[in-house]
Scaffold this motif. Structure first.
Motif, PDB file in Angstrom:
ATOM      1  N   GLN A   1      90.015  29.970  14.108  1.00 50.10           N
ATOM      2  CA  GLN A   1      88.692  29.698  13.148  1.00 50.10           C
ATOM      3  C   GLN A   1      87.567  29.692  14.004  1.00 50.10           C
ATOM      4  O   GLN A   1      87.426  29.009  15.170  1.00 50.10           O
ATOM      5  N   LYS A   2      86.579  30.280  13.597  1.00 53.62           N
ATOM      6  CA  LYS A   2      85.287  30.312  14.305  1.00 53.62           C
ATOM      7  C   LYS A   2      84.325  29.563  13.363  1.00 53.62           C
ATOM      8  O   LYS A   2      83.992  29.828  12.268  1.00 53.62           O
ATOM      9  N   SER A   3      83.417  28.771  14.217  1.00 56.10           N
ATOM     10  CA  SER A   3      82.379  28.084  13.536  1.00 56.10           C
ATOM     11  C   SER A   3      81.134  27.827  14.695  1.00 56.10           C
ATOM     12  O   SER A   3      81.408  28.418  15.776  1.00 56.10           O
TER      13      SER A   3
ATOM     14  N   GLU B   1      80.490  25.228  16.205  1.00 55.81           N
ATOM     15  CA  GLU B   1      81.125  24.329  17.134  1.00 55.81           C
ATOM     16  C   GLU B   1      81.866  25.243  18.208  1.00 55.81           C
ATOM     17  O   GLU B   1      82.225  24.619  19.178  1.00 55.81           O
TER      18      GLU B   1
END
Length: 140
Positions: free
Chosen positions: A90-92, A94
């Motif tokens: 998961q990329k965000s 943050e």
């Protein structure tokens, strides 16, 4: 002086409003065998692992896959069981995270470093797990 203050204020405002971008790791580098080298606790203390009975094996395709614990053998092979942890990437803003799921728990770790020879993951308690690629060995 007034113009200087306005310019400085404008610069600070524009800089703080810029969108953060997550690091763009080559997730394909995660695939394969990784051996824990040391763990750095949140207080900075470190535990080193000179020898490991198990090694982590990751397989990721299209941002999902699994992690499995394997046991290296003296002939260069690995003992593998049927237990694995489902993972997703998961990329965000943050950062880039590995989310784990088993029948008993779910958790995530942030990817701090990922290269051909080094992997550093950090959990939500700020404990860092530092991995290296294992050196194959055989005894004949």
């Amino acid at each position: 002086m007034k113009n200087y203050c306005i310019a400085l204020f404008s610069f600070i405002m524009v800089s703080s409003c810029q969108e953060k971008k997550a690091e763009n790791f080559d997730i394909g580098l995660l695939n394969g065998y990784w051996e824990i080298e040391n763990v750095v606790m949140a207080d900075g203390s470190k535990k080193e692992y000179k020898m490991n009975e198990t090694i982590d094996f990751f397989e990721v395709k299209s941002d999902s896959g699994f992690r499995k614990k394997v046991k290296p053998q003296f002939d260069g092979t690995y003992i593998v069981n049927d237990v694995d942890e489902k993972i997703s990437i998961q990329k965000s803003v943050e950062g880039t995270f590995i989310s784990y799921k088993t029948d008993y728990a779910t958790w995530k770790e942030k990817i701090i470093t990922l290269s051909t020879q080094e992997l550093i993951l950090e959990n939500d308690q700020h404990i860092q797990y530092q991995y290296k690629k294992p050196t194959p060995f055989t005894i004949k």
